[in-house]
Scaffold this motif. Structure first.
Motif, PDB file in Angstrom:
ATOM      1  N   CYS A  34       6.871  18.202  -0.653  1.00  0.00           N
ATOM      2  CA  CYS A  34       5.906  17.607   0.280  1.00  0.00           C
ATOM      3  C   CYS A  34       4.477  17.997  -0.075  1.00  0.00           C
ATOM      4  O   CYS A  34       3.565  17.173   0.010  1.00  0.00           O
ATOM      5  CB  CYS A  34       6.229  18.016   1.713  1.00  0.00           C
ATOM      6  SG  CYS A  34       7.727  17.248   2.328  1.00  0.00           S
ATOM      7  N   LEU A  47       3.355  15.962  -3.012  1.00  0.00           N
ATOM      8  CA  LEU A  47       3.094  14.565  -2.665  1.00  0.00           C
ATOM      9  C   LEU A  47       1.960  14.398  -1.658  1.00  0.00           C
ATOM     10  O   LEU A  47       1.567  13.267  -1.357  1.00  0.00           O
ATOM     11  CB  LEU A  47       4.370  13.925  -2.103  1.00  0.00           C
ATOM     12  CG  LEU A  47       5.530  13.767  -3.077  1.00  0.00           C
ATOM     13  CD1 LEU A  47       6.771  13.267  -2.354  1.00  0.00           C
ATOM     14  CD2 LEU A  47       5.152  12.827  -4.209  1.00  0.00           C
ATOM     15  N   ILE A 104      -1.081  12.017  -2.341  1.00  0.00           N
ATOM     16  CA  ILE A 104      -0.749  10.593  -2.213  1.00  0.00           C
ATOM     17  C   ILE A 104      -0.665  10.201  -0.743  1.00  0.00           C
ATOM     18  O   ILE A 104      -1.211   9.175  -0.329  1.00  0.00           O
ATOM     19  CB  ILE A 104       0.571  10.274  -2.940  1.00  0.00           C
ATOM     20  CG1 ILE A 104       0.431  10.557  -4.434  1.00  0.00           C
ATOM     21  CG2 ILE A 104       1.003   8.832  -2.703  1.00  0.00           C
ATOM     22  CD1 ILE A 104       1.736  10.540  -5.194  1.00  0.00           C
ATOM     23  N   THR A 105       0.007  11.033   0.053  1.00  0.00           N
ATOM     24  CA  THR A 105       0.155  10.699   1.473  1.00  0.00           C
ATOM     25  C   THR A 105      -1.177  10.782   2.205  1.00  0.00           C
ATOM     26  O   THR A 105      -1.414  10.004   3.126  1.00  0.00           O
ATOM     27  CB  THR A 105       1.193  11.614   2.142  1.00  0.00           C
ATOM     28  OG1 THR A 105       0.802  12.979   1.982  1.00  0.00           O
ATOM     29  CG2 THR A 105       2.572  11.391   1.572  1.00  0.00           C
ATOM     30  N   LEU A 130       6.347  13.066   6.216  1.00  0.00           N
ATOM     31  CA  LEU A 130       6.805  13.101   4.827  1.00  0.00           C
ATOM     32  C   LEU A 130       8.126  13.864   4.658  1.00  0.00           C
ATOM     33  O   LEU A 130       9.049  13.334   4.024  1.00  0.00           O
ATOM     34  CB  LEU A 130       5.726  13.667   3.917  1.00  0.00           C
ATOM     35  CG  LEU A 130       6.029  13.594   2.428  1.00  0.00           C
ATOM     36  CD1 LEU A 130       6.265  12.156   1.991  1.00  0.00           C
ATOM     37  CD2 LEU A 130       4.909  14.216   1.638  1.00  0.00           C
TER      38      LEU A 130
END
Length: 176
Positions: free
Chosen positions: A72, A75, A78-79, A89
């Protein structure tokens, strides 16, 4: 509304009655067919049990080892760019692996943010619109002896991402 109440009360007994009446009408051995179906069901469970147990253990290790949190955090750029709340997420990732693990995270989200919050509402929509990808692939493909998943897993991951985005849009639409 009354129609749905009628349907829910009488549909299952009607289907059972229909199956038994059809078997008796065509002179089929109802009890033998029932017991044969039960035997086949137990054989199927025995065949897929190792896969299910392995998947449950792997999910427990993935969640408790901190690998989910690491994924998480990797990422998160990106989120953040896509304006996806950080709380959703892990739920989105875990939903592809395990429904029960995702339900545990859902209850944590409800305790933290509330059931009527935007995040709680989005999480509820998200869990209702996706399937546990790896569980489904491992169990169903195992039961029919498919070893290569080809495009199933990449397509499932894409659908899981799209379901997250669509859940966010639906929740935003209804929360306005």
């Amino acid at each position: 509304m009354h129609f749905f109440n009628f349907l829910s009360v009488f549909l299952i007994p009607f289907v059972i009655f229909y199956i038994i009446a059809d078997a008796l009408l065509y002179k089929k051995p109802v009890f033998e067919l029932f017991t044969d179906g039960g035997k086949q069901g137990i054989q199927t469970v025995a065949e897929i049990a190792p896969t299910i147990i392995g998947l449950i253990v792997a999910i427990g290790i993935f969640r408790n080892s901190g690998a989910l949190d690491l994924l998480c955090s990797l990422l998160s750029p990106i989120t953040n760019f896509l304006h996806i709340p950080a709380a959703l997420l892990p739920l989105s990732i875990l939903k592809t692996l395990s429904a029960s693990g995702a339900n545990g995270l859902l209850f944590d989200i409800f305790k933290t943010y509330g059931t009527d919050s935007y995040i709680g509402f989005t999480a509820s929509i998200l869990l209702s619109c996706t399937e546990t990808l790896f569980y489904t692939v491992s169990v169903y493909f195992m039961s029919v002896h498919i070893k290569k998943t080809r495009w199933t897993v990449p397509a499932g991951i894409l659908i899981a991402f799209l379901s997250l985005v669509i859940s966010l849009r639906i929740a935003r639409f209804f929360s306005m």
